[in-house]
Scaffold this motif. Structure first.
Motif, PDB file in Angstrom:
ATOM      1  N   TYR A 296     -39.543   6.880 -66.169  1.00  6.87           N
ATOM      2  CA  TYR A 296     -38.962   5.750 -65.457  1.00  6.87           C
ATOM      3  C   TYR A 296     -39.015   4.540 -66.376  1.00  6.87           C
ATOM      4  CZ  TYR A 296     -40.058   8.427 -61.171  1.00  6.87           C
ATOM      5  OH  TYR A 296     -40.146   9.380 -60.198  1.00  6.87           O
ATOM      6  N   ILE A 297     -38.011   3.681 -66.268  1.00  9.33           N
ATOM      7  CA  ILE A 297     -37.962   2.451 -67.066  1.00  9.33           C
ATOM      8  C   ILE A 297     -37.679   1.288 -66.128  1.00  9.33           C
ATOM      9  CG2 ILE A 297     -36.793   1.236 -68.941  1.00  9.33           C
ATOM     10  CD1 ILE A 297     -35.874   4.082 -69.899  1.00  9.33           C
ATOM     11  N   ALA A 298     -38.483   0.232 -66.228  1.00 11.71           N
ATOM     12  CA  ALA A 298     -38.267  -0.989 -65.457  1.00 11.71           C
ATOM     13  C   ALA A 298     -37.759  -2.068 -66.405  1.00 11.71           C
ATOM     14  CB  ALA A 298     -39.565  -1.442 -64.792  1.00 11.71           C
ATOM     15  N   LEU A 299     -36.601  -2.638 -66.083  1.00 14.06           N
ATOM     16  CA  LEU A 299     -36.016  -3.702 -66.890  1.00 14.06           C
ATOM     17  C   LEU A 299     -36.297  -5.061 -66.244  1.00 14.06           C
ATOM     18  CD1 LEU A 299     -32.508  -2.189 -67.717  1.00 14.06           C
ATOM     19  CD2 LEU A 299     -34.602  -2.057 -69.055  1.00 14.06           C
ATOM     20  N   LYS A 300     -36.296  -6.093 -67.079  1.00 14.93           N
ATOM     21  CA  LYS A 300     -36.457  -7.457 -66.578  1.00 14.93           C
ATOM     22  C   LYS A 300     -35.229  -7.833 -65.765  1.00 14.93           C
ATOM     23  CE  LYS A 300     -39.107  -9.075 -70.547  1.00 14.93           C
ATOM     24  NZ  LYS A 300     -39.094  -9.971 -71.715  1.00 14.93           N
ATOM     25  N   LYS A 301     -35.410  -8.792 -64.869  1.00 16.57           N
ATOM     26  CA  LYS A 301     -34.278  -9.309 -64.099  1.00 16.57           C
ATOM     27  C   LYS A 301     -33.329 -10.041 -65.034  1.00 16.57           C
ATOM     28  CE  LYS A 301     -36.281 -10.182 -59.591  1.00 16.57           C
ATOM     29  NZ  LYS A 301     -36.697 -11.193 -58.636  1.00 16.57           N
ATOM     30  N   SER A 302     -32.045  -9.915 -64.759  1.00 13.38           N
ATOM     31  CA  SER A 302     -31.052 -10.673 -65.516  1.00 13.38           C
ATOM     32  C   SER A 302     -31.139 -12.130 -65.089  1.00 13.38           C
ATOM     33  CB  SER A 302     -29.651 -10.130 -65.247  1.00 13.38           C
ATOM     34  OG  SER A 302     -29.300 -10.369 -63.898  1.00 13.38           O
ATOM     35  N   ALA A 303     -30.587 -13.020 -65.885  1.00 11.94           N
ATOM     36  CA  ALA A 303     -30.583 -14.448 -65.552  1.00 11.94           C
ATOM     37  C   ALA A 303     -29.858 -14.674 -64.225  1.00 11.94           C
ATOM     38  CB  ALA A 303     -29.917 -15.239 -66.672  1.00 11.94           C
ATOM     39  N   GLU A 304     -28.798 -13.926 -63.995  1.00  7.15           N
ATOM     40  CA  GLU A 304     -28.048 -14.041 -62.746  1.00  7.15           C
ATOM     41  C   GLU A 304     -28.910 -13.628 -61.546  1.00  7.15           C
ATOM     42  OE1 GLU A 304     -24.648 -11.290 -61.127  1.00  7.15           O
ATOM     43  OE2 GLU A 304     -23.782 -12.696 -62.574  1.00  7.15           O
ATOM     44  N   ALA A 305     -29.649 -12.529 -61.684  1.00  2.78           N
ATOM     45  CA  ALA A 305     -30.519 -12.066 -60.600  1.00  2.78           C
ATOM     46  C   ALA A 305     -31.648 -13.055 -60.340  1.00  2.78           C
ATOM     47  CB  ALA A 305     -31.088 -10.688 -60.937  1.00  2.78           C
ATOM     48  N   LYS A 306     -32.183 -13.649 -61.403  1.00  7.92           N
ATOM     49  CA  LYS A 306     -33.229 -14.658 -61.224  1.00  7.92           C
ATOM     50  C   LYS A 306     -32.692 -15.852 -60.450  1.00  7.92           C
ATOM     51  CE  LYS A 306     -35.970 -13.687 -65.350  1.00  7.92           C
ATOM     52  NZ  LYS A 306     -36.397 -14.191 -66.655  1.00  7.92           N
TER      53      LYS A 306
ATOM     54  N   PRO B 126     -49.440  11.133 -71.502  1.00  6.99           N
ATOM     55  CA  PRO B 126     -48.280  10.678 -70.717  1.00  6.99           C
ATOM     56  C   PRO B 126     -47.683   9.402 -71.300  1.00  6.99           C
ATOM     57  CG  PRO B 126     -50.330  10.308 -69.508  1.00  6.99           C
ATOM     58  CD  PRO B 126     -50.688  11.013 -70.786  1.00  6.99           C
ATOM     59  N   LEU B 127     -46.360   9.286 -71.240  1.00 12.03           N
ATOM     60  CA  LEU B 127     -45.691   8.065 -71.692  1.00 12.03           C
ATOM     61  C   LEU B 127     -46.010   6.955 -70.704  1.00 12.03           C
ATOM     62  CD1 LEU B 127     -42.108   9.134 -72.818  1.00 12.03           C
ATOM     63  CD2 LEU B 127     -44.133   8.788 -74.208  1.00 12.03           C
ATOM     64  N   GLU B 128     -46.465   5.815 -71.233  1.00 10.15           N
ATOM     65  CA  GLU B 128     -46.789   4.691 -70.369  1.00 10.15           C
ATOM     66  C   GLU B 128     -46.909   3.434 -71.210  1.00 10.15           C
ATOM     67  OE1 GLU B 128     -49.287   5.325 -66.749  1.00 10.15           O
ATOM     68  OE2 GLU B 128     -50.660   4.063 -67.899  1.00 10.15           O
ATOM     69  N   TYR B 129     -46.305   2.355 -70.716  1.00  9.34           N
ATOM     70  CA  TYR B 129     -46.336   1.095 -71.453  1.00  9.34           C
ATOM     71  C   TYR B 129     -45.955  -0.026 -70.504  1.00  9.34           C
ATOM     72  CZ  TYR B 129     -44.446  -2.638 -74.422  1.00  9.34           C
ATOM     73  OH  TYR B 129     -44.165  -3.849 -74.999  1.00  9.34           O
ATOM     74  N   LYS B 130     -46.548  -1.186 -70.709  1.00  8.39           N
ATOM     75  CA  LYS B 130     -46.102  -2.394 -70.030  1.00  8.39           C
ATOM     76  C   LYS B 130     -46.233  -3.547 -71.005  1.00  8.39           C
ATOM     77  CE  LYS B 130     -50.381  -3.758 -67.678  1.00  8.39           C
ATOM     78  NZ  LYS B 130     -50.575  -5.085 -68.196  1.00  8.39           N
ATOM     79  N   GLN B 131     -45.280  -4.463 -70.948  1.00  9.34           N
ATOM     80  CA  GLN B 131     -45.315  -5.624 -71.816  1.00  9.34           C
ATOM     81  C   GLN B 131     -46.473  -6.529 -71.406  1.00  9.34           C
ATOM     82  OE1 GLN B 131     -41.705  -7.893 -71.939  1.00  9.34           O
ATOM     83  NE2 GLN B 131     -40.743  -6.511 -73.390  1.00  9.34           N
ATOM     84  N   PRO B 132     -47.012  -7.298 -72.348  1.00 12.93           N
ATOM     85  CA  PRO B 132     -48.037  -8.261 -71.983  1.00 12.93           C
ATOM     86  C   PRO B 132     -47.487  -9.231 -70.930  1.00 12.93           C
ATOM     87  CG  PRO B 132     -47.867  -8.055 -74.370  1.00 12.93           C
ATOM     88  CD  PRO B 132     -46.735  -7.269 -73.783  1.00 12.93           C
ATOM     89  N   GLY B 133     -48.302  -9.519 -69.939  1.00 14.29           N
ATOM     90  CA  GLY B 133     -47.893 -10.423 -68.871  1.00 14.29           C
ATOM     91  C   GLY B 133     -47.330  -9.707 -67.654  1.00 14.29           C
TER      92      GLY B 133
ATOM     93  N   VAL C 123     -47.042  -3.428 -61.127  1.00 12.72           N
ATOM     94  CA  VAL C 123     -45.663  -3.047 -61.450  1.00 12.72           C
ATOM     95  C   VAL C 123     -45.666  -1.668 -62.099  1.00 12.72           C
ATOM     96  CG1 VAL C 123     -43.659  -3.607 -62.897  1.00 12.72           C
ATOM     97  CG2 VAL C 123     -44.849  -5.421 -61.653  1.00 12.72           C
ATOM     98  N   LEU C 124     -46.553  -1.456 -63.061  1.00  9.95           N
ATOM     99  CA  LEU C 124     -46.649  -0.157 -63.731  1.00  9.95           C
ATOM    100  C   LEU C 124     -47.085   0.925 -62.747  1.00  9.95           C
ATOM    101  CD1 LEU C 124     -46.430   1.443 -66.367  1.00  9.95           C
ATOM    102  CD2 LEU C 124     -48.800   0.843 -66.826  1.00  9.95           C
ATOM    103  N   ASP C 125     -48.029   0.601 -61.874  1.00 11.41           N
ATOM    104  CA  ASP C 125     -48.502   1.582 -60.893  1.00 11.41           C
ATOM    105  C   ASP C 125     -47.379   2.009 -59.948  1.00 11.41           C
ATOM    106  OD1 ASP C 125     -51.020   1.389 -62.023  1.00 11.41           O
ATOM    107  OD2 ASP C 125     -51.803   0.026 -60.488  1.00 11.41           O
ATOM    108  N   LYS C 126     -46.614   1.038 -59.446  1.00  5.14           N
ATOM    109  CA  LYS C 126     -45.492   1.361 -58.553  1.00  5.14           C
ATOM    110  C   LYS C 126     -44.414   2.164 -59.292  1.00  5.14           C
ATOM    111  CE  LYS C 126     -45.517  -2.282 -55.087  1.00  5.14           C
ATOM    112  NZ  LYS C 126     -44.763  -3.431 -54.552  1.00  5.14           N
ATOM    113  N   LEU C 127     -44.178   1.811 -60.541  1.00  5.96           N
ATOM    114  CA  LEU C 127     -43.201   2.538 -61.339  1.00  5.96           C
ATOM    115  C   LEU C 127     -43.636   3.992 -61.499  1.00  5.96           C
ATOM    116  CD1 LEU C 127     -40.572   2.129 -63.004  1.00  5.96           C
ATOM    117  CD2 LEU C 127     -42.029   1.753 -64.989  1.00  5.96           C
ATOM    118  N   ARG C 128     -44.894   4.201 -61.856  1.00  6.58           N
ATOM    119  CA  ARG C 128     -45.447   5.542 -62.059  1.00  6.58           C
ATOM    120  C   ARG C 128     -45.363   6.373 -60.774  1.00  6.58           C
ATOM    121  NH1 ARG C 128     -50.637   4.594 -62.363  1.00  6.58           N
ATOM    122  NH2 ARG C 128     -50.511   3.580 -64.372  1.00  6.58           N
ATOM    123  N   GLN C 129     -45.523   5.715 -59.622  1.00  6.91           N
ATOM    124  CA  GLN C 129     -45.500   6.409 -58.334  1.00  6.91           C
ATOM    125  C   GLN C 129     -44.080   6.594 -57.796  1.00  6.91           C
ATOM    126  OE1 GLN C 129     -48.028   3.854 -56.038  1.00  6.91           O
ATOM    127  NE2 GLN C 129     -49.855   4.395 -57.199  1.00  6.91           N
ATOM    128  N   GLY C 130     -43.085   6.130 -58.544  1.00 10.57           N
ATOM    129  CA  GLY C 130     -41.698   6.299 -58.138  1.00 10.57           C
ATOM    130  C   GLY C 130     -41.313   5.457 -56.930  1.00 10.57           C
TER     131      GLY C 130
END
Length: 191
Positions: free
Chosen positions: A169-179, A65-72, A77-84
């Protein structure tokens, strides 16, 4: 009783007379409320060079299965992403498209998602029956390309309702504006 049914049918057909079928060739579907898009720049006008490479490729086996998370990034986050559990904000369909087209469309899709401050995406790539199938080649490139994009926090195989092993599924980092918005919201609470 039968006359009432006929009247209802007649009214229904009158109301539906001018309805037209939607186009079947939509590639990108935006699901997020677009109220902030007026502030965003059009990515087509200032689109940077595509950084996604098509060189050497490690084929990902169909059974992996495709799966990856950046260090840190937390495992939760990955578990919730995988569970939709994160609401999908946009999707891209790459089914039966040449690899180069997939590369270009993915990069453009990614830029649009960033411009609109989207966080959770779905990419449908298809599912191959054997490791050298076209769908699995696209899937393997997708795994490679997503790791090349710094804004990608994590990605995971989709749930069955969203395409299963033929999508991710792909999770993106928050934009500077969202932060900044998040910081301001929490700063107001702490006063």
């Amino acid at each position: 009783m039968k006359n009432d049914d006929q009247n209802e049918d007649l009214l229904f057909f009158q109301e539906m007379a001018d309805v037209q079928k939607l186009s079947d060739n939509n590639q990108v579907v935006y699901l997020k409320n677009q109220h902030k898009t007026a502030k965003a720049q059009d990515p087509e006008l200032t689109q940077p060079e595509n950084i996604l490479t098509t060189g050497f490729l490690d084929i990902v086996e169909c059974t992996t299965p495709l799966e990856y998370k950046q260090p840190g990034v937390q495992q939760g986050v990955l578990d919730k992403l995988r569970q939709g559990k994160y609401p999908l904000e946009a999707s891209l369909n790459l089914l039966r498209k040449p690899v180069e087209t997939c590369r270009q469309e993915l990069f453009s899709f990614f830029l649009q998602a960033q411009a609109h401050s989207l966080r959770t995406l779905l990419v449908v790539h298809g599912r191959g029956r054997h490791d050298q199938s076209h769908a699995n080649i696209v899937r393997s490139y997708l795994a490679k390309w997503l790791k090349q994009l710094d804004q990608v926090q994590a990605f995971s195989v989709a749930m069955g309702k969203d395409g299963g092993a033929g999508a991710c599924y792909i999770a993106l980092k928050k934009s500077a504006e969202a932060k900044q918005e998040n910081w301001e919201r929490h700063a107001k609470r702490s006063r």
